[in-house]
Design a protein around this motif. Structure first.
Motif, mmCIF file in Angstrom:
data_model
loop_
_atom_site.group_PDB
_atom_site.id
_atom_site.type_symbol
_atom_site.label_atom_id
_atom_site.label_comp_id
_atom_site.label_asym_id
_atom_site.label_seq_id
_atom_site.Cartn_x
_atom_site.Cartn_y
_atom_site.Cartn_z
ATOM 1 N N TYR A 83 0.834 -1.196 0.000
ATOM 2 C CA TYR A 83 0.000 0.000 0.000
ATOM 3 C C TYR A 83 0.872 1.250 0.000
ATOM 4 C CZ TYR A 83 1.170 0.634 4.929
ATOM 5 O OH TYR A 83 1.869 0.824 6.102
ATOM 6 N N ASP A 84 2.194 1.047 0.051
ATOM 7 C CA ASP A 84 3.134 2.151 0.193
ATOM 8 C C ASP A 84 4.467 1.720 -0.415
ATOM 9 O OD1 ASP A 84 5.387 3.638 1.796
ATOM 10 O OD2 ASP A 84 3.570 4.767 2.293
ATOM 11 N N LYS A 130 7.318 1.900 0.669
ATOM 12 C CA LYS A 130 8.255 1.317 1.640
ATOM 13 C C LYS A 130 8.171 -0.210 1.638
ATOM 14 C CE LYS A 130 5.022 1.878 5.550
ATOM 15 N NZ LYS A 130 4.761 2.634 6.793
ATOM 16 N N ILE A 131 6.994 -0.765 1.316
ATOM 17 C CA ILE A 131 6.863 -2.218 1.209
ATOM 18 C C ILE A 131 7.709 -2.724 0.048
ATOM 19 C CG2 ILE A 131 5.275 -4.141 0.849
ATOM 20 C CD1 ILE A 131 4.718 -2.717 3.468
ATOM 21 N N ASP A 132 7.572 -2.069 -1.098
ATOM 22 C CA ASP A 132 8.328 -2.463 -2.296
ATOM 23 C C ASP A 132 9.827 -2.334 -2.059
ATOM 24 O OD1 ASP A 132 5.988 -2.155 -4.738
ATOM 25 O OD2 ASP A 132 5.670 -1.038 -2.889
ATOM 26 N N GLN A 133 10.236 -1.242 -1.392
ATOM 27 C CA GLN A 133 11.656 -1.008 -1.157
ATOM 28 C C GLN A 133 12.263 -2.078 -0.272
ATOM 29 O OE1 GLN A 133 13.864 1.449 -2.355
ATOM 30 N NE2 GLN A 133 12.211 1.731 -3.824
ATOM 31 N N PHE A 134 11.539 -2.481 0.770
ATOM 32 C CA PHE A 134 12.082 -3.538 1.639
ATOM 33 C C PHE A 134 12.187 -4.858 0.898
ATOM 34 C CE2 PHE A 134 11.319 -7.166 4.479
ATOM 35 C CZ PHE A 134 12.534 -7.131 5.159
ATOM 36 N N LEU A 135 11.138 -5.230 0.179
ATOM 37 C CA LEU A 135 11.168 -6.504 -0.542
ATOM 38 C C LEU A 135 12.254 -6.517 -1.607
ATOM 39 C CD1 LEU A 135 7.331 -7.150 -0.864
ATOM 40 C CD2 LEU A 135 8.952 -8.344 0.621
ATOM 41 N N LEU A 136 12.530 -5.340 -2.183
ATOM 42 C CA LEU A 136 13.594 -5.245 -3.173
ATOM 43 C C LEU A 136 14.938 -5.651 -2.579
ATOM 44 C CD1 LEU A 136 14.257 -4.400 -6.109
ATOM 45 C CD2 LEU A 136 14.656 -2.076 -5.234
ATOM 46 N N ARG A 137 15.140 -5.336 -1.301
ATOM 47 C CA ARG A 137 16.397 -5.726 -0.643
ATOM 48 C C ARG A 137 16.505 -7.235 -0.491
ATOM 49 N NH1 ARG A 137 18.732 -1.284 3.451
ATOM 50 N NH2 ARG A 137 20.568 -2.409 2.744
ATOM 51 N N LEU A 138 15.383 -7.920 -0.619
ATOM 52 C CA LEU A 138 15.382 -9.389 -0.580
ATOM 53 C C LEU A 138 15.280 -9.977 -1.988
ATOM 54 C CD1 LEU A 138 12.901 -10.010 2.392
ATOM 55 C CD2 LEU A 138 15.397 -9.989 2.478
ATOM 56 N N ASP A 139 15.514 -9.126 -2.991
ATOM 57 C CA ASP A 139 15.372 -9.552 -4.391
ATOM 58 C C ASP A 139 13.984 -10.128 -4.641
ATOM 59 O OD1 ASP A 139 18.003 -8.843 -5.122
ATOM 60 O OD2 ASP A 139 18.762 -10.694 -4.227
ATOM 61 N N SER A 140 12.987 -9.448 -4.079
ATOM 62 C CA SER A 140 11.612 -9.913 -4.198
ATOM 63 C C SER A 140 10.708 -8.744 -4.570
ATOM 64 C CB SER A 140 11.169 -10.537 -2.861
ATOM 65 O OG SER A 140 9.859 -11.065 -2.966
ATOM 66 N N GLU A 141 9.426 -9.018 -4.721
ATOM 67 C CA GLU A 141 8.451 -7.977 -5.027
ATOM 68 C C GLU A 141 7.124 -8.361 -4.382
ATOM 69 O OE1 GLU A 141 7.019 -9.644 -9.406
ATOM 70 O OE2 GLU A 141 8.380 -7.912 -9.284
ATOM 71 N N PRO A 142 6.207 -7.408 -4.210
ATOM 72 C CA PRO A 142 4.929 -7.740 -3.583
ATOM 73 C C PRO A 142 4.119 -8.730 -4.405
ATOM 74 C CG PRO A 142 5.275 -5.348 -3.685
ATOM 75 C CD PRO A 142 6.322 -5.971 -4.545
ATOM 76 N N ALA A 143 3.230 -9.438 -3.723
ATOM 77 C CA ALA A 143 2.298 -10.323 -4.429
ATOM 78 C C ALA A 143 1.245 -9.509 -5.158
ATOM 79 C CB ALA A 143 1.640 -11.277 -3.441
ATOM 80 N N GLY A 144 1.142 -8.233 -4.771
ATOM 81 C CA GLY A 144 0.190 -7.337 -5.412
ATOM 82 C C GLY A 144 0.045 -6.065 -4.617
ATOM 83 N N LYS A 145 -0.676 -5.110 -5.179
ATOM 84 C CA LYS A 145 -0.941 -3.841 -4.494
ATOM 85 C C LYS A 145 -2.385 -3.833 -4.011
ATOM 86 C CE LYS A 145 2.565 -1.304 -7.099
ATOM 87 N NZ LYS A 145 3.484 -1.259 -5.955
ATOM 88 N N THR A 146 -2.656 -3.037 -2.983
ATOM 89 C CA THR A 146 -3.976 -3.085 -2.358
ATOM 90 C C THR A 146 -5.113 -2.767 -3.321
ATOM 91 O OG1 THR A 146 -3.685 -0.787 -1.604
ATOM 92 C CG2 THR A 146 -3.101 -2.544 -0.059
ATOM 93 N N ASP A 147 -4.856 -1.908 -4.301
ATOM 94 C CA ASP A 147 -5.946 -1.504 -5.192
ATOM 95 C C ASP A 147 -6.145 -2.447 -6.376
ATOM 96 O OD1 ASP A 147 -3.543 -0.763 -6.327
ATOM 97 O OD2 ASP A 147 -4.292 1.133 -7.143
ATOM 98 N N THR A 148 -5.191 -3.365 -6.591
ATOM 99 C CA THR A 148 -5.301 -4.265 -7.752
ATOM 100 C C THR A 148 -5.017 -5.727 -7.394
ATOM 101 O OG1 THR A 148 -2.975 -3.827 -8.324
ATOM 102 C CG2 THR A 148 -4.660 -2.447 -9.391
ATOM 103 N N LEU A 149 -5.000 -6.049 -6.111
ATOM 104 C CA LEU A 149 -4.615 -7.394 -5.684
ATOM 105 C C LEU A 149 -5.533 -8.456 -6.275
ATOM 106 C CD1 LEU A 149 -2.756 -9.109 -3.845
ATOM 107 C CD2 LEU A 149 -4.467 -8.803 -2.028
ATOM 108 N N ASP A 150 -4.931 -9.536 -6.761
ATOM 109 C CA ASP A 150 -5.665 -10.659 -7.325
ATOM 110 C C ASP A 150 -5.558 -11.846 -6.360
ATOM 111 O OD1 ASP A 150 -5.310 -13.355 -9.160
ATOM 112 O OD2 ASP A 150 -6.887 -12.020 -9.896
ATOM 113 N N GLY A 151 -6.706 -12.338 -5.891
ATOM 114 C CA GLY A 151 -6.716 -13.420 -4.912
ATOM 115 C C GLY A 151 -6.085 -14.693 -5.431
ATOM 116 N N ASP A 152 -6.318 -15.017 -6.685
ATOM 117 C CA ASP A 152 -5.742 -16.239 -7.263
ATOM 118 C C ASP A 152 -4.220 -16.161 -7.291
ATOM 119 O OD1 ASP A 152 -8.222 -17.334 -7.615
ATOM 120 O OD2 ASP A 152 -8.364 -16.869 -9.751
ATOM 121 N N LYS A 153 -3.691 -14.986 -7.643
ATOM 122 C CA LYS A 153 -2.239 -14.826 -7.673
ATOM 123 C C LYS A 153 -1.651 -14.946 -6.268
ATOM 124 C CE LYS A 153 1.503 -11.658 -8.859
ATOM 125 N NZ LYS A 153 1.889 -10.309 -9.332
ATOM 126 N N LEU A 154 -2.352 -14.378 -5.298
ATOM 127 C CA LEU A 154 -1.886 -14.480 -3.917
ATOM 128 C C LEU A 154 -1.815 -15.937 -3.477
ATOM 129 C CD1 LEU A 154 -1.133 -13.214 -1.180
ATOM 130 C CD2 LEU A 154 -3.585 -13.048 -0.692
#
Length: 393
Positions: A322-323, A325-349
């Motif tokens: 939702y911010d 800062k979430i993306d930035q932290f996950l980037l340090r783990l060579d990762s990315e969010p499962a989705g954003k709050t406004d477009t999150l897909d339940g199947d992908k999660l």
């Protein structure tokens, strides 16, 4: 070697019973104490808090009310310096008061000729340009500046701070130990986590479960609750594929508990298919919440510090952003969010969670070394501050 005592005022979003922010404070206090033991400097913290009595009771440190100017000024006047941080203090996304308040505390310390230290802050978003010259002026006068991500560093460089004036370090919570320092190394953490899985979290219905434990940290964000609706859909899909234990972890009381129960109600009868649902009791001690997270096989989190807690315990985090800062932290783990709050897909999660559960050993193998390095780097600001005070003393 002569030991000198130094009083440090610590300013942040403390005393509001938010597990993530309290974890920041506990991490800073712990790092300062441990680094001071390696030097000739003893630190006496004075914490600015929204609930000074609770802060003193929780951490055993002196505390004054953050909104009582006279008390804040007197604390700064008798101190040997100010720490501002960590967390997302300088941002105007949640209101217009945060930036002037935190800059005001720093500026007051500077007027009193005290060294000021910025401790692993996440800067921004700063949407109103009127704040930019204020931040620039205050930060240029700081003795030490550290931020928790490259995006924050880029923002400060854009204001005119030199690259060598800014240290990019992990969030301080990466260095938070379990209660009684039960885990001391990456290998030990993974061993302890494996042991935790053999003694799984007790569900609210009683008894012990051997199901995979999915930690869930949610908050209200979208006005139509579409993010929670999508998470519920994803969890239902997950539970249709395999039985799991959904363990809700409210980080900011009472609102996160309300969001958790809102989501729990949408899950319907997933327990009829063999899954279990539980929620932690009210936890305000950050280390007890960290212990809860360490017992999970995986954590789905909206709260940044739920993801940091998970990573620090070598538990795979699945972020819902939702911010930035979430993306930035996950980037340090060579990762990315499962989705954003406004477009999150339940199947992908659901697919992301199943994939991580199936490949958890591989995830640990790929991330163990990097996480261990982040945990060590999280102590750098405390080392720098103690070294400065030692030279000054």
């Amino acid at each position: 070697m002569v030991t000198t005592s130094q009083k440090l005022v610590i300013s942040g979003y403390y005393g509001f019973h938010n597990s993530g922010d309290e974890a920041v404070l506990k991490s800073i206090l712990t790092a300062l104490e441990e680094e001071s033991q390696r030097s000739n400097v003893t630190i006496e913290p004075i914490v600015l808090s929204g609930d000074p009595e609770w802060t003193t009771s929780m951490y055993g440190v002196r505390s004054v009310h953050r909104m009582k100017l006279k008390e804040v000024r007197e604390a700064l006047k008798e101190s040997d310096g100010l720490i501002s941080g960590g967390g997302s203090l300088l941002q105007d996304a949640t209101g217009l008061k945060s930036i002037p308040y935190y800059l005001g505390v720093i500026k007051l310390a500077q007027w009193l000729k005290k060294p000021t230290f910025i401790y692993a802050q996440g800067i921004g978003p700063v949407k109103r340009k009127i704040f930019n010259p204020m931040i620039k002026s205050v930060f240029k006068a700081c003795t030490y500046v550290s931020v928790r991500d490259e995006q924050s560093a880029d923002y400060l460089r854009g204001l005119g701070l030199q690259w060598n004036q800014i240290h990019v370090v992990p969030d301080p919570v990466m260095g938070l130990p379990l209660p009684e320092a039960k885990v001391e190394s990456g290998a030990d953490a993974i061993s302890a986590n494996a042991a935790n899985q053999a003694n799984q979290v007790e569900p609210s219905s009683g008894g012990h479960t051997k199901l995979p434990v999915i930690g869930i940290s949610v908050r209200f964000w979208e006005s139509d609750r579409k993010e929670l609706t999508a998470i519920a859909a994803g969890l239902k899909k997950l539970c249709s594929k395999r039985a799991v234990h959904l363990r809700f972890l409210p980080f900011h009381l009472p609102v996160d508990e309300q969001a958790s129960r809102f989501l729990m109600e949408m899950l319907g009868d997933v327990t009829s298919k063999g899954s279990e649902i539980s929620i932690t009791p009210d936890l305000t001690d950050p280390q007890l919440m960290l212990e809860e997270v360490s017992k999970c096989d995986l954590v789905i989190g909206m709260r940044l510090h739920s993801l940091i807690y998970a990573a620090s315990q070598y538990v795979p985090p699945v972020g819902i952003s939702y911010d930035p800062k979430i993306d930035q932290f996950l980037l340090r783990l060579d990762s990315e969010p499962a989705g954003k709050t406004d477009t999150l897909d339940g199947d992908k999660l659901a697919k992301t969670v199943v994939g991580l559960l199936d490949q958890r050993s591989q995830w640990l193998k790929e991330h163990e070394e990097g996480i261990t390095e982040l945990k060590q780097e999280a102590r750098v600001p405390a080392q720098q501050i103690i070294n400065y005070l030692g030279r000054k003393g």
